[in-house]
Design a protein around this motif. Structure first.
Motif, PDB file in Angstrom:
ATOM      1  N   VAL A 297       0.855  -1.192   0.000  1.00 28.78           N
ATOM      2  CA  VAL A 297       0.000   0.000   0.000  1.00 28.78           C
ATOM      3  C   VAL A 297       0.890   1.241   0.000  1.00 28.78           C
ATOM      4  CG1 VAL A 297      -2.043  -1.004   1.081  1.00 28.78           C
ATOM      5  CG2 VAL A 297      -0.207  -0.137   2.526  1.00 28.78           C
ATOM      6  N   SER A 298       0.366   2.299  -0.552  1.00 35.56           N
ATOM      7  CA  SER A 298       1.122   3.550  -0.670  1.00 35.56           C
ATOM      8  C   SER A 298       1.259   4.241   0.692  1.00 35.56           C
ATOM      9  CB  SER A 298       0.405   4.501  -1.628  1.00 35.56           C
ATOM     10  OG  SER A 298      -0.846   4.886  -1.068  1.00 35.56           O
TER      11      SER A 298
ATOM     12  N   GLU B 131      -2.166   5.584   1.636  1.00 40.10           N
ATOM     13  CA  GLU B 131      -3.076   4.534   2.112  1.00 40.10           C
ATOM     14  C   GLU B 131      -2.670   4.057   3.501  1.00 40.10           C
ATOM     15  OE1 GLU B 131      -6.284   1.616   1.501  1.00 40.10           O
ATOM     16  OE2 GLU B 131      -5.782   3.634   0.806  1.00 40.10           O
ATOM     17  N   THR B 132      -1.371   3.954   3.737  1.00 35.78           N
ATOM     18  CA  THR B 132      -0.871   3.550   5.051  1.00 35.78           C
ATOM     19  C   THR B 132      -1.335   4.522   6.125  1.00 35.78           C
ATOM     20  OG1 THR B 132       1.088   2.501   4.079  1.00 35.78           O
ATOM     21  CG2 THR B 132       1.212   3.094   6.411  1.00 35.78           C
TER      22      THR B 132
END
Length: 521
Positions: free
Chosen positions: A135-136, A139-140
């Motif tokens: 996840v980016s 997103e994290t």
């Protein structure tokens, strides 16, 4: 479960039990479930309360063990992942899926941990929980808004299981009872007796509440006392060589604001070589665990100051809002009953595989393992015990046995979700009498009806039983638990028929105990 009935049943039986189990933690109660479902007459004796020791002090995870995969112990990981899946299947009211993120602060961490966690997912096979993925950074942070942003490149998501350890244990005890087992808390085994040929043939025990002594014969005796395995073995053979190498693991509990949302953090490497978790649990944040070798196990271990500082400093490396001693609501420690290994340099390197050991006197000890694999340990134990006692061979039935409280949609019960199918009865108690619906403390979700339910149906005998293990108040907020103690003592005394002097003594005793769950600022 009614303790008076259990006590009468245990004291009145003169013929040998097929199996007597010493120890009322996850392993012992799991063994009782397995034995009873096979139709063996079963008696379990626990010196304190069910789950008083290690089984109430876990990291609250039902997991395969990412660290064991790193060690190359693939068979243990596969066994645990399968058992994780069976637990969710058989106790969905207590075991749930939990997403974890391993944050990446270097370019190589994402691919490195991503490959390992993809393998972890693959090993679960049909018992898998959810797919792992990269996840980016954005997103994290959406999942973990309090995560430190400096240097963050993204993360890896994977899924594991979470549970409430002693709620599961109490439900397992109820399951064993429903299958015909007799289980007693506050029943201490004081001696093993032997036949003329020197083989263990039963136990002497004392009811801790009345002081009455009893003697119970058995075809086989199982020692499932975890960290206290060696002391029970020495009742049979005074010169028995120790097989347990105890290790202490500590945890601390913080406010939910340190980990808002429903995603946990996994730190794959800390300065002491262990994995560190920060987990959302019962509306709070649980951080742990440590691994500290200790000389001797105790019933009420207390976290060392260096463990507390280690957890705070490690959490501060990853959280933007950094926790301090003043933020700790509760801190607790548990003792891991690790089986000795001559090749291990420290306790973190010892395997969590379980061991079945039979002494020359015929005492069968089951030790090691972990909460997630309790069912498999119990199956292995009873297979050996049945052979040792020459019992009629019967198949294990626990793979598909639903655990007491089973309910596929327990979340509908809100704060009572962990009671599963028992929740409507507690709701009825609260509805019939307004005082029973009253919160015991504004900081926690527990109500008076839960105290009455625990006393009537879950063999709770003390304020500690209620606030430590039937509810999790002491583990979530020690000061709030102390505030709850007088009302709990009043309710419990009314239900069990005790006087004001007993109430006062219970409050004093619990308040003293709770000091070990609080930290000096």
């Amino acid at each position: 479960m009614n303790r008076d009935e259990m006590l009468k049943r245990a004291q009145s039986r003169s013929e040998p039990w097929d199996i007597i189990i010493i120890g009322g933690g996850a392993t012992g109660v799991g063994v009782a479930v397995d034995a009873a479902t096979r139709g063996y007459s079963t008696l379990l004796l626990e010196q304190h309360d069910f789950g008083k020791g290690t089984s109430s002090r876990s990291t609250k995870l039902v997991h395969g063990g990412v660290r064991y995969l790193e060690q190359g112990n693939v068979s243990l990981v596969m066994e645990a992942l399968k058992e994780r899946g069976l637990l969710r299947q058989n106790a969905p009211h207590l075991v749930s899926e939990l997403p974890f993120i391993v944050p990446s602060y270097s370019w190589w961490e994402g691919p490195f941990y991503g490959i390992g966690l993809k393998l972890y997912q693959m090993l679960s096979g049909k018992y898998g929980f959810g797919p792992s993925k990269f996840v980016s950074k954005e997103e994290t942070l959406r999942h973990l808004p309090n995560l430190k942003t400096e240097g963050l490149t993204g993360g890896v998501v994977y899924y594991d299981g979470q549970f409430d350890d002693t709620r599961l244990l109490i439900n397992l005890a109820a399951t064993a009872s429903e299958q015909g087992a007799t289980l007693l808390n506050y029943a201490k085994v004081t001696a093993l007796h032997k036949s003329s040929d020197g083989i263990v043939s039963g136990v002497d025990w004392v009811d801790q509440e009345t002081g009455l002594k009893s003697s119970s014969p058995a075809k086989v005796v199982v020692n499932a006392t975890g960290p206290f395995t060696d002391s029970v073995r020495q009742l049979g053979e005074s010169d028995a060589a120790p097989m347990i190498s105890p290790s202490q693991g500590a945890h601390l509990v913080l406010d939910r604001s340190f980990l808002p949302g429903d995603t946990a953090i996994m730190v794959p490497h800390t300065s002491d070589g262990r994995i560190m978790f920060a987990i959302p649990w019962h509306g709070h944040t649980l951080v742990g665990t440590t691994d500290t070798a200790i000389k001797e196990a105790t019933l009420e271990p207390v976290p060392f100051d260096q463990e507390i500082e280690f957890m705070l400093s490690t959490a501060s490396l990853y959280l933007d809002k950094k926790p301090t001693r003043a933020d700790i609501l509760s801190v607790f420690a548990g003792v891991r009953p690790l089986v000795k290994s001559t090749g291990a340099k420290n306790t973190a390197a010892l395997s969590r595989d379980h061991t079945i050991h039979i002494d020359q006197c015929g005492l069968l000890s089951v030790a090691g393992g972990k909460w997630t694999t309790y069912r498999n340990m119990a199956q292995d134990c009873i297979d050996h015990a049945a052979t040792l006692a020459d019992l009629h061979d019967k198949p294990c039935l626990t793979k598909t046995l639903t655990i007491h409280g089973f309910h596929p949609n327990a979340s509908a019960f809100g704060p009572l979700a962990f009671y599963g199918a028992d929740a409507p009865a507690i709701q009825e108690l609260a509805a019939n009498e307004p005082a029973m619906a009253q919160p015991l403390d504004p900081q926690l979700p527990y109500i008076a009806a839960e105290v009455i339910w625990a006393a009537r149906h879950e063999m709770a005998r003390t304020v500690e039983d209620i606030l430590s293990r039937r509810t999790r108040a002491l583990f979530l907020n020690a000061k709030a638990a102390v505030r709850m103690a007088p009302r709990v003592a009043e309710l419990l005394a009314s239900e069990l028929g005790y006087n004001a002097e007993w109430q006062a003594g219970q409050v004093i005793k619990f308040t003293e105990l709770a000091k070990g769950y609080q930290v000096a600022i």
